[in-house]
Design an enzyme around this catalytic site. Structure first.
Site, PDB file in Angstrom:
ATOM      1  N   SER A  71       0.799  -1.215   0.000  1.00 25.16           N
ATOM      2  CA  SER A  71       0.000   0.000   0.000  1.00 25.16           C
ATOM      3  C   SER A  71       0.838   1.274   0.000  1.00 25.16           C
ATOM      4  O   SER A  71       0.327   2.346  -0.234  1.00 25.16           O
ATOM      5  CB  SER A  71      -0.928   0.011   1.221  1.00 25.16           C
ATOM      6  N   LYS A 120       0.801   4.277   6.819  1.00 27.05           N
ATOM      7  CA  LYS A 120       0.113   5.127   5.838  1.00 27.05           C
ATOM      8  C   LYS A 120       0.516   6.587   6.033  1.00 27.05           C
ATOM      9  O   LYS A 120       1.118   6.950   7.034  1.00 27.05           O
ATOM     10  CB  LYS A 120      -1.410   5.033   6.028  1.00 27.05           C
TER      11      LYS A 120
END
Lengths: 220, 220
Positions: free
Chosen positions: A130, A167
């Site tokens: 990701s 993230k």
DNA sequence: ACTCATACCAGACAAATGTCTGCCAAGTCA
DNA sequence: TGACTTGGCAGACATTTGTCTGGTATGAGT
């Protein structure tokens, strides 16, 4: 003027010395003389002295092979911050509830350099793709400083559901917090104000390409 | 036997030489003699010769400061798996995309963990976007092990002519060596057999996201 | 023309540095 | 015990390597 284009020679000498330093040892003046075809020592030496005068090399007079690359001192003064080394735990996985950072999933210890001795650090192995857009690949190790808050735009480790995830943090409207992946194939996670559990901020990313450099937690 | 504990002295001499090599130049025999308090040159030299015989150092006879760390290390070493920490020099920047200067100045020292104590390591700051596809971004620091050869597929630091670059090494036909970028916007560089100067293999990639963690640490 | 600065040449000299030849003392081992 | 190895000592010697003192040629400015 000289048969050689002006300036070029000195530049080449500089690179020659540089490369030799990289390879292990400074060259001898006579080595430079020979490599550039000078028939006099003084020619090579004059160039070296000029480079020293320009600050591109440093020289210990009288010492054999006494030329070095100068220090590039930026920012902080010399004695300013002692960068000490610490070993921080590499956690294979961090799960909800494991906020105590229990050492159950201790994979290894990694050496980290830091000036902020009081920071609580841990390392985490990244899973999933990701964050590939930010140069964080699966298997990479991120060094994390534990802190409950972070700025928008910083890369953080947060608990999403049961697992820790890496993230980019962004502040959304009405105090919402968003976790943005750096990969269009993944979705943005949005958390209502106060619902996001932040474990810390990623301060370093590492990737080991040469086998088992880290390992064995047992020893420490 | 001798007043000094057996074996210890040689070990200390090895570390002394190693550290000096990492700082820029091998010590002189007389420097070792002085540093260890020997009253005879031959004593220090005997240790050096022993270290060479053991394969822990290599030596160019007759040259001043002619001692180096060997490139390769055969099979598993005696001491096995102690992961020790070392400070390795961070050398300026590497132009990873187009072609420019090889190395600049010594910027700092970074802590690296390694079991292979005899490896010669240095660090380089990457510039350019030619390796973004491999997760190596501009500004990243690569830890490089100095070695003259590498396998196809490994990420290396090569010095061809005037330029140094971080690329993936691939063997082409007829002994040609190819440097492949990890970014379609850049071209593959092809070198005739023997024309490629390899500085070493990238064994680690690092990215510092939180200010001045590296830096300083050195006053040599 | 005149001075300056750069780049180079020639050779002598001195300091730094590696090498060699003996010798001594203390352990190791057959 | 005697041969052998290791760790160290002393000093002479040769080579490597840096430094110095002069000189030549060419181009840029004044």
């Amino acid at each position: 003027m000289s048969p050689t284009p002006p300036g070029k020679t000195r530049e080449r000498i500089y690179r020659f010395v540089q490369e030799r330093l990289l390879r292990g040892a400074a060259p001898t003046i006579r080595e430079i003389q020979g490599a550039f075809g000078f028939s006099a020592l003084e020619t090579a030496r004059a160039h070296l002295m000029a480079l020293v005068a320009e600050g591109r090399l440093v020289h210990e007079p009288g010492r054999a092979r006494g030329y070095r690359l100068p220090f590039h001192r930026r920012g902080r003064g010399a004695s300013g911050g002692e960068a000490e080394m610490r070993l921080v735990p590499l956690l294979g996985r961090v799960q909800a509830g494991a906020l105590s950072m229990a050492t159950e999933h201790l994979e290894a210890w990694v050496a980290v350099q830091t000036r902020r001795a009081r920071d609580e650090l841990f390392a985490l192995r990244v899973r999933g793709e990701s964050m590939t857009g930010a140069g964080i690949l699966p298997g990479d190790i991120v060094i994390v400083r534990r802190q409950p808050v972070a700025e928008s735009g910083e890369i953080v480790v947060a608990l999403a559901g049961d697992e820790a995830t890496v993230k980019t943090l962004r502040r959304g409207a009405r105090g919402r917090m968003e976790l943005h992946p750096a990969n269009p194939a993944f979705d943005v996670l949005v958390f209502p104000a106060g619902d996001l559990v932040l474990l810390g901020k990623v301060i370093e990313v590492r990737r080991y390409l040469d086998a088992e450099i880290v390992e064995a937690a047992a020893d420490f």
